[in-house]
Design a protein around this motif. Structure first.
Motif, PDB file in Angstrom:
ATOM      1  N   ALA A   1       5.568   6.524   9.483  1.00  8.46           N
ATOM      2  CA  ALA A   1       5.025   6.063   8.545  1.00  8.46           C
ATOM      3  C   ALA A   1       5.734   6.745   7.153  1.00  8.46           C
ATOM      4  CB  ALA A   1       3.400   6.695   8.392  1.00  8.46           C
ATOM      5  N   GLY A   2       6.482   7.800   7.275  1.00  7.84           N
ATOM      6  CA  GLY A   2       7.124   8.203   6.617  1.00  7.84           C
ATOM      7  C   GLY A   2       8.816   8.023   6.725  1.00  7.84           C
ATOM      8  N   ARG A   3       9.275   6.948   7.387  1.00 12.21           N
ATOM      9  CA  ARG A   3      10.558   6.930   7.403  1.00 12.21           C
ATOM     10  C   ARG A   3      10.656   5.265   7.759  1.00 12.21           C
ATOM     11  NH1 ARG A   3      12.069   8.987  11.741  1.00 12.21           N
ATOM     12  NH2 ARG A   3      12.236   7.167  13.078  1.00 12.21           N
ATOM     13  N   ARG A   4      11.671   4.703   6.942  1.00 12.61           N
ATOM     14  CA  ARG A   4      11.921   3.105   7.400  1.00 12.61           C
ATOM     15  C   ARG A   4      12.869   3.049   8.384  1.00 12.61           C
ATOM     16  NH1 ARG A   4      13.175  -0.434   1.935  1.00 12.61           N
ATOM     17  NH2 ARG A   4      10.832  -0.618   2.153  1.00 12.61           N
ATOM     18  N   GLY A   5      12.706   2.151   9.340  1.00 16.32           N
ATOM     19  CA  GLY A   5      13.329   1.481  10.164  1.00 16.32           C
ATOM     20  C   GLY A   5      14.135   0.481  10.063  1.00 16.32           C
TER      21      GLY A   5
ATOM     22  N   ARG B   1       2.603   1.107  -4.489  1.00 17.89           N
ATOM     23  CA  ARG B   1       2.135   0.400  -3.311  1.00 17.89           C
ATOM     24  C   ARG B   1       2.663  -0.986  -3.077  1.00 17.89           C
ATOM     25  NH1 ARG B   1      -3.058   1.442  -2.907  1.00 17.89           N
ATOM     26  NH2 ARG B   1      -3.572  -0.682  -1.950  1.00 17.89           N
ATOM     27  N   LYS B   2       3.738  -1.338  -3.917  1.00 16.11           N
ATOM     28  CA  LYS B   2       4.631  -2.558  -3.466  1.00 16.11           C
ATOM     29  C   LYS B   2       5.456  -2.427  -2.355  1.00 16.11           C
ATOM     30  CE  LYS B   2       4.221  -4.804  -8.150  1.00 16.11           C
ATOM     31  NZ  LYS B   2       5.307  -5.202  -8.974  1.00 16.11           N
ATOM     32  N   LEU B   3       5.372  -3.494  -1.504  1.00 14.72           N
ATOM     33  CA  LEU B   3       6.360  -3.580  -0.206  1.00 14.72           C
ATOM     34  C   LEU B   3       7.664  -4.008  -0.831  1.00 14.72           C
ATOM     35  CD1 LEU B   3       7.263  -3.403   2.449  1.00 14.72           C
ATOM     36  CD2 LEU B   3       5.838  -5.340   3.041  1.00 14.72           C
ATOM     37  N   THR B   4       8.627  -3.288  -1.005  1.00 10.12           N
ATOM     38  CA  THR B   4       9.804  -3.769  -1.606  1.00 10.12           C
ATOM     39  C   THR B   4      11.012  -3.535  -0.832  1.00 10.12           C
ATOM     40  OG1 THR B   4       8.815  -3.511  -4.184  1.00 10.12           O
ATOM     41  CG2 THR B   4      11.289  -3.559  -3.968  1.00 10.12           C
ATOM     42  N   TRP B   5      11.902  -4.497  -0.759  1.00 13.13           N
ATOM     43  CA  TRP B   5      12.991  -4.436  -0.118  1.00 13.13           C
ATOM     44  C   TRP B   5      14.348  -4.738  -1.175  1.00 13.13           C
ATOM     45  CZ3 TRP B   5      14.878  -3.389   5.334  1.00 13.13           C
ATOM     46  CH2 TRP B   5      13.648  -2.786   5.918  1.00 13.13           C
ATOM     47  N   LYS B   6      15.440  -3.834  -1.159  1.00 14.89           N
ATOM     48  CA  LYS B   6      16.827  -4.565  -1.861  1.00 14.89           C
ATOM     49  C   LYS B   6      17.622  -5.016  -0.941  1.00 14.89           C
ATOM     50  CE  LYS B   6      16.792  -0.587  -5.056  1.00 14.89           C
ATOM     51  NZ  LYS B   6      17.387   0.579  -5.471  1.00 14.89           N
TER      52      LYS B   6
ATOM     53  N   GLY C   1       0.847  -1.307  -0.087  1.00 11.89           N
ATOM     54  CA  GLY C   1       0.064   0.064   0.038  1.00 11.89           C
ATOM     55  C   GLY C   1       0.805   1.160  -0.231  1.00 11.89           C
ATOM     56  N   PRO C   2       0.286   2.431  -0.176  1.00 14.37           N
ATOM     57  CA  PRO C   2       1.030   3.683  -0.063  1.00 14.37           C
ATOM     58  C   PRO C   2       1.804   4.068   0.931  1.00 14.37           C
ATOM     59  CG  PRO C   2      -1.290   4.055  -0.831  1.00 14.37           C
ATOM     60  CD  PRO C   2      -1.078   2.710   0.002  1.00 14.37           C
ATOM     61  N   ARG C   3       3.047   4.435   1.051  1.00 11.17           N
ATOM     62  CA  ARG C   3       3.799   5.018   2.327  1.00 11.17           C
ATOM     63  C   ARG C   3       4.838   5.862   1.716  1.00 11.17           C
ATOM     64  NH1 ARG C   3       7.757   1.396   6.033  1.00 11.17           N
ATOM     65  NH2 ARG C   3       7.996   2.857   7.774  1.00 11.17           N
ATOM     66  N   PRO C   4       4.012   7.241   1.538  1.00 10.01           N
ATOM     67  CA  PRO C   4       4.857   8.343   1.013  1.00 10.01           C
ATOM     68  C   PRO C   4       6.157   8.626   1.828  1.00 10.01           C
ATOM     69  CG  PRO C   4       2.560   9.087   1.122  1.00 10.01           C
ATOM     70  CD  PRO C   4       2.830   7.514   1.681  1.00 10.01           C
ATOM     71  N   GLY C   5       7.165   8.903   1.341  1.00 10.01           N
ATOM     72  CA  GLY C   5       8.398   9.021   1.922  1.00 10.01           C
ATOM     73  C   GLY C   5       9.322   7.780   2.018  1.00 10.01           C
ATOM     74  N   VAL C   6       8.682   6.831   1.928  1.00 12.35           N
ATOM     75  CA  VAL C   6       9.664   5.486   1.931  1.00 12.35           C
ATOM     76  C   VAL C   6       9.558   4.836   0.363  1.00 12.35           C
ATOM     77  CG1 VAL C   6       9.394   2.927   2.559  1.00 12.35           C
ATOM     78  CG2 VAL C   6       9.061   5.091   4.253  1.00 12.35           C
ATOM     79  N   ARG C   7       8.140   4.857  -0.263  1.00 12.54           N
ATOM     80  CA  ARG C   7       8.354   4.077  -1.591  1.00 12.54           C
ATOM     81  C   ARG C   7       7.215   5.142  -2.317  1.00 12.54           C
ATOM     82  NH1 ARG C   7       6.330   0.022   1.852  1.00 12.54           N
ATOM     83  NH2 ARG C   7       4.033   0.043   2.051  1.00 12.54           N
ATOM     84  N   LYS C   8       7.378   4.813  -3.747  1.00  9.83           N
ATOM     85  CA  LYS C   8       6.252   5.685  -4.808  1.00  9.83           C
ATOM     86  C   LYS C   8       5.192   4.878  -4.934  1.00  9.83           C
ATOM     87  CE  LYS C   8      10.339   8.277  -7.110  1.00  9.83           C
ATOM     88  NZ  LYS C   8      11.045   8.359  -8.343  1.00  9.83           N
TER      89      LYS C   8
END
Length: 291
Positions: free
Chosen positions: A73-77, A49-54, A40-47
């Motif tokens: 919500a806007g910063r990945r931990g 809706r996909k939950l993607t990690w590298k 889903g949307p998470r502005p500031g972390v991804r553009k």
């Protein structure tokens, strides 16, 4: 290209599993001030809706659930859990799915090894014991909803979800239509299906959540630091190396400082290890594990 009824059915079962899991995981996160990331949307972390990690090689992996510490919500931990879900109707496909889950999660786990994150696989349908043990052997906790329990859950809403390779596309499509109507309403029928799946698999879910809690609530038990001294010795022949060890005195060691070996042991049995030539880097490592 039209989506086959079997593929669509798999997507709907996937939605069901995620709908069952999300409130359970959210409750855990709320109690522990952790952040549950889902699709889903998470502005500031991804553009998107996909939950993607590298991973450390720059490869992207789409995931289902990630639990993070120190997030907003806007910063990945920092990740403390990766949980994937999957459906397979036939055992002949189960090993491939197990390998697919491992291929998505293990490279990311390795890149975040200082957090020793929990690895979870929530699977439904028909999976062989070999494919389940394969995932367990590399560190996954597996929550398994057998095929019959999925069929029984849908039957609660009057939906006959039983099928095999002889089932016609027409009959299969009618079943999919029923499930889509139940899901789109998000009302009594869909809730009844979810409740039944939880009821039948209650003991399995409890075992999985206990394992999750064991990781999320772990504490540092102790820290071991081993400063290593000595001069490196290189030998072209094994016999020469054996002769050196035979004559080496452990009572009178000599040589310059080499590295600090650090091991952090947690109350749930997890270990995190590091090796550092510089004291400051060893201290930074310990600060990260403490956070």
């Amino acid at each position: 290209m039209a989506t086959s009824p079997a593929h669509k059915f798999g997507q709907l079962v996937g939605n069901l599993i995620e709908d069952v899991l999300e409130p359970v995981l959210q409750e855990y996160c709320d109690k522990r001030q952790l952040y549950l990331d889902t699709k889903g949307p998470r502005p500031g972390v991804r553009k998107g809706r996909k939950l993607t990690w590298k991973d450390k090689y720059g490869n992207e992996h789409d995931l289902d659930f990630v639990i993070e510490r120190g997030s907003t919500a806007g910063r990945r931990g920092r990740p403390v859990a990766f949980i994937e879900s999957a459906w397979r109707r036939y055992t002949k496909h189960s090993r491939n799915k197990a390998q697919e889950i491992q291929g998505a999660v293990l490279p990311i786990r390795d890149d975040n090894h200082l957090d020793a994150p929990f690895l979870g696989a929530v699977i439904a349908g028909e999976f062989t014991s070999t494919s389940i043990e394969q995932m367990k052997s590399v560190g996954f906790e597996v929550l398994y909803f057998p095929y019959e329990t999925v069929v029984e859950a849908f039957a609660t809403a009057g939906i006959d979800a039983r099928f095999d390779e002889a089932t016609s596309d027409l009959a299969f499509s009618a079943c999919v239509d029923q499930i889509e109507r139940a899901q789109s309403g998000r009302g009594t029928q869909w809730q009844a299906i979810k409740d039944k799946l939880v009821e039948i698999n209650g003991k399995r879910i409890a075992t999985f959540t206990r394992s999750l809690t064991k990781t999320l609530d772990r504490q540092i038990q102790f820290v071991l630091i081993l400063p290593l001294y000595g001069d490196q010795r290189r030998f072209e022949e094994v016999d020469d190396a054996i002769d050196f060890l035979a004559g080496y005195s452990q009572k009178d060691p000599d040589g310059k400082f080499q590295v600090y070996e650090v091991l952090v042991r947690y109350t749930n049995g997890d270990n995190i290890k590091g090796q550092f030539e510089e004291k400051d880097r060893a201290m930074d490592f310990l600060r990260v594990t403490r956070a």
